[in-house]
Design an enzyme around this catalytic site. Structure first.
Site, PDB file in Angstrom:
ATOM      1  CG  HIS A  64      -2.030  -1.129   0.966  1.00 56.60           C
ATOM      2  ND1 HIS A  64      -2.327  -2.074   1.913  1.00 56.60           N
ATOM      3  CD2 HIS A  64      -2.794  -1.427  -0.110  1.00 56.60           C
ATOM      4  CE1 HIS A  64      -3.239  -2.915   1.434  1.00 56.60           C
ATOM      5  NE2 HIS A  64      -3.543  -2.548   0.212  1.00 56.60           N
ATOM      6  CG  ASP A  88      -7.471  -4.074   0.577  1.00 58.53           C
ATOM      7  OD1 ASP A  88      -6.725  -3.196   1.020  1.00 58.53           O
ATOM      8  OD2 ASP A  88      -7.407  -4.462  -0.612  1.00 58.53           O
ATOM      9  CD  GLU A 108     -13.504  -4.732  -4.705  1.00 63.49           C
ATOM     10  OE1 GLU A 108     -12.317  -4.434  -4.527  1.00 63.49           O
ATOM     11  OE2 GLU A 108     -13.876  -5.770  -5.311  1.00 63.49           O
ATOM     12  CG  ASP A 139     -17.057  -3.661 -14.504  1.00 63.93           C
ATOM     13  OD1 ASP A 139     -15.834  -3.452 -14.357  1.00 63.93           O
ATOM     14  OD2 ASP A 139     -17.530  -4.324 -15.444  1.00 63.93           O
ATOM     15  N   GLY A 140     -15.116  -1.370 -12.383  1.00 62.62           N
ATOM     16  CA  GLY A 140     -14.156  -0.314 -12.703  1.00 62.62           C
ATOM     17  C   GLY A 140     -14.009  -0.095 -14.202  1.00 62.62           C
ATOM     18  CG  ASP A 157      -5.211  -2.213  -4.697  1.00 60.09           C
ATOM     19  OD1 ASP A 157      -4.569  -3.264  -4.863  1.00 60.09           O
ATOM     20  OD2 ASP A 157      -5.518  -1.755  -3.585  1.00 60.09           O
ATOM     21  CB  THR A 159      -7.281 -10.004  -8.032  1.00 63.14           C
ATOM     22  OG1 THR A 159      -8.145  -9.998  -9.160  1.00 63.14           O
ATOM     23  CG2 THR A 159      -8.061  -9.553  -6.829  1.00 63.14           C
ATOM     24  CG  ASP A 160      -2.839 -12.861  -9.512  1.00 63.83           C
ATOM     25  OD1 ASP A 160      -2.367 -11.798  -9.066  1.00 63.83           O
ATOM     26  OD2 ASP A 160      -2.475 -13.972  -9.124  1.00 63.83           O
ATOM     27  N   PRO A 164     -12.651 -11.731 -12.225  1.00 62.46           N
ATOM     28  CG  PRO A 164     -13.234 -10.992 -10.096  1.00 62.46           C
ATOM     29  CD  PRO A 164     -12.853 -12.223 -10.852  1.00 62.46           C
TER      30      PRO A 164
HETATM   31  N1  AG3 Z   1      -3.938  -6.938  -4.834  1.00 58.37           N
HETATM   32  C1  AG3 Z   1      -3.478  -8.248  -5.213  1.00 58.37           C
HETATM   33  C2  AG3 Z   1      -2.128  -8.318  -5.796  1.00 58.37           C
HETATM   34  C3  AG3 Z   1      -1.866  -9.621  -6.500  1.00 58.37           C
HETATM   35  C4  AG3 Z   1      -1.728 -10.790  -5.587  1.00 58.37           C
HETATM   36  N2  AG3 Z   1      -1.528 -11.986  -6.333  1.00 58.37           N
HETATM   37  C5  AG3 Z   1      -1.396 -13.215  -5.789  1.00 58.37           C
HETATM   38  N3  AG3 Z   1      -1.422 -13.360  -4.504  1.00 58.37           N
HETATM   39  N4  AG3 Z   1      -1.205 -14.233  -6.574  1.00 58.37           N
HETATM   40  C6  AG3 Z   1      -4.108  -6.812  -3.470  1.00 58.37           C
HETATM   41  C7  AG3 Z   1      -5.026  -5.762  -3.049  1.00 58.37           C
HETATM   42  C8  AG3 Z   1      -4.452  -5.028  -1.893  1.00 58.37           C
HETATM   43  N5  AG3 Z   1      -5.106  -3.802  -1.679  1.00 58.37           N
END
Ligand code: AG3
Length: 287
Positions: A64, A88, A108, A139-140, A157, A159-160, A164
């Site tokens: 962060h 989060d 989010e 949806d961003g 920010d 996920t992989d 989504p």
């Molecule tokens: N964002 C996730 C980053 C990627 C994590 N990838 C994994 N664990 N394979 C996290 C959000 C934090 N605010």
């Protein structure tokens, strides 16, 4: 007889990373993904989306700090910030430490991520209650395609690039990000692992290089994402992360961080040779 330990594991095809669970706190299957919060013996509370580590109380500060303060200390006056993903709340928390920020909008897609963190991970989620935070469950991708607002800094920010978050790694998304970014705006995006996802990094850098004048990648180390070494992508029409970094602003801000400082900002842009070789032709020289 002692009870067998309970473990949670981020599994990859050929390796995994597991944590000993002391308490299972939240688990749901939303419209988008599975969302779980557990307490662990080693990393405190952790959030998992679709079995992938998103946040651990032990090291969330690293991610962060670096996703937020690197762009916010370069932008000359970041008043309006958009965070896509990050339900989060950790990124919003760091963004709002900057007094110049008047409003931080969070978009989010999955309301259950926000709910899970509000219930169990206040260290990140409490920022979402700030009067300067505007929280949108949506949806961003759609948001940037439709909004009439313009932003100084956009932070992706995500996920992989599966489930989504996959469209957040595509060209159409970045065309819209460019549209909603002010002329001196900066976009920083979660950029995956140089060890395991170098081709994903190349494809992201290729997309932003086709749209922005200043394109860079920077790294940091953490203890929860696979491989521990992780990247963020930088793109801007006008701003260089080193050339436009006026480092005395960090001291003048009076803010103190656990990972970020003037030196970690600059050092993050020093890339290891294997990563440089694969990406260099697409990256901008520092100016
Ligand atoms: N964002 C996730 C980053 C990627 C994590 N990838 C994994 N664990 N394979 C996290 C959000 C934090 N605010």
């Amino acid at each position: 007889m002692c009870k067998e330990a309970d473990w949670i594991e981020e599994k990859h095809p050929d390796f995994g990373f597991r944590f000993r669970v002391t308490e299972r706190l939240y688990s749901t299957k939303s419209e988008f993904q599975s969302v779980e919060v557990v307490n662990t013996a080693s990393h405190g509370k952790m959030l998992f989306n679709d079995g992938l580590v998103m946040v651990s109380e032990r090291d969330e500060f690293v991610y962060h700090d670096m996703i937020s303060h690197v762009p916010l200390f370069v932008h000359p006056k970041p008043k309006k910030v958009l965070v896509i993903g990050g339900g989060d709340g950790g990124t919003v928390r760091e963004v709002l430490l900057h007094k110049e920020v008047e409003e931080c909008t969070l978009v989010e897609i999955d309301g259950s991520v926000i709910e899970a963190c509000k219930k169990h991970i206040p260290v990140t989620s409490k920022a979402l209650d700030s009067h300067r935070a505007k929280v949108i469950v949506g949806d961003g991708v759609k948001f940037v395609a439709e909004t009439a607002e313009k932003f100084d800094v956009i932070i992706v920010d995500s996920t992989d690039p599966i489930g989504p978050a996959a469209p957040l790694f595509g060209k159409e998304f970045y065309e819209n990000v460019k549209r909603v970014l002010k002329d001196d705006g900066i976009v920083v995006s979660q950029g995956e692992s140089p060890f395991f996802e170098l081709e994903t990094q190349r494809s992201m850098v290729e997309i932003v290089a086709s749209l922005f004048e200043h394109v860079h990648i920077y790294n940091y180390s953490n203890i929860t994402y696979p491989g521990g070494f992780w990247s963020f992508i930088w793109a801007s029409k006008t701003l260089c992360p080193l050339g436009n970094f006026d480092e005395k602003r960090v001291k003048e801000s009076g803010l103190k961080f656990r990972y970020y400082n003037e030196a970690t900002h600059k050092a993050a842009f020093a890339l290891p040779q294997f990563q440089l070789e694969r990406l260099q032709d697409l990256l901008t020289d520092f100016s």
